[in-house]
Design an enzyme around this catalytic site. Structure first.
Site, PDB file in Angstrom:
ATOM      1  CG  ASP A  17      69.808   5.399  85.214  1.00 58.06           C
ATOM      2  OD1 ASP A  17      69.425   5.983  84.189  1.00 58.06           O
ATOM      3  OD2 ASP A  17      69.210   5.469  86.306  1.00 58.06           O
ATOM      4  CG  ASP A  19      67.420  11.456  86.273  1.00 56.94           C
ATOM      5  OD1 ASP A  19      67.767  12.433  86.945  1.00 56.94           O
ATOM      6  OD2 ASP A  19      67.297  11.487  85.030  1.00 56.94           O
ATOM      7  CG  ASP A 179      67.046   3.746  88.978  1.00 64.90           C
ATOM      8  OD1 ASP A 179      67.492   3.875  87.815  1.00 64.90           O
ATOM      9  OD2 ASP A 179      66.036   4.340  89.379  1.00 64.90           O
TER      10      ASP A 179
END
Length: 223
Positions: A17, A19, A179
């Site tokens: 991922d 961001d 995240d």
């Protein structure tokens, strides 16, 4: 540490991922949200609020910002807000974003080992490629899929499956690194082991409650 998921070997590919995992992009996103809210005469959001709104793509970020600041006018203002946000973020993207600690050494180490590395983000590609270039990490990832690359985006597993197919690697031999719950759900549905960082964006909820296969405070702990 990631070797523990693959019988003591490195994964056949790593999919990241963006961001909240590799990059703290909230300062730039906050500036763009603040700018469109000012243009529309709305109360402006704090950086902490924006941090909890990130993760489902640009449209959902704008929707959440409008829900917090425009009340009953949110739906009617969405087209103008979305257009203003896209213009503002094109200007702010990469100005204050920074790589999290340990990101570059991990990318370099896996590249040296010949492990393919790919990127799957819900950020539109028009913003993804410039950000990677500005941060000097674009060369590590192939393929790169954004939130507008396919009809579905995370938490749908389709982007992860597409990357595995492109790389010619079985999903169970790939490691997804993210995240948020979106990353975890996409990985689970795709049949991929998933490692999550503790510091990212997960709408204010600790990612530990979703029980990733690995939970690390720094990407360096994956090595």
């Amino acid at each position: 540490m990631m070797r523990s998921l693959f019988g003591g070997q490195l994964p056949a590919a790593v999919i990241y991922d963006l961001d909240g995992t590799l990059v703290d992009s909230v300062p730039d996103l906050h500036s763009a949200v603040e700018r469109f809210q000012q243009q529309l005469g709305l109360p402006t959001a704090s950086e902490c609020e924006v941090r909890d709104w990130v993760g489902n793509g640009a449209a959902r970020l704008v929707e959440r910002a409008l829900a917090a600041s425009a009340g009953e006018r949110a739906e009617a203002l969405f087209p103008a807000a979305m257009e203003a946000f896209m213009v503002a973020y094109a200007d702010t993207n990469g100005r204050r974003a920074r790589l999290y600690e340990g990101v570059r050494p991990v990318l370099e180490a896996l590249a040296a080992e010949g492990v393919p590395q790919a990127l799957v983000t819900n950020k539109p590609l028009a913003f993804t490629h410039p950000l990677l270039e500005k941060l000097g990490i674009a060369s590590y990832f192939s393929p790169v899929l954004g939130g507008d690359s396919l009809p579905a985006k995370k938490p749908d597993p389709a982007p992860l499956r597409a990357v595995a197919e492109t790389l010619g690697v079985a999903p169970e031999r790939c490691l997804m690194v993210g995240d948020s719950r979106n990353d975890l759900l996409a990985a689970r549905a795709a049949g991929m082991p998933v490692a999550c960082v503790s510091y990212g964006y997960n709408h204010g909820e600790p990612i530990a409650v979703s029980c990733p296969d690995l939970l690390v405070d720094s990407l360096l702990k994956l090595l």
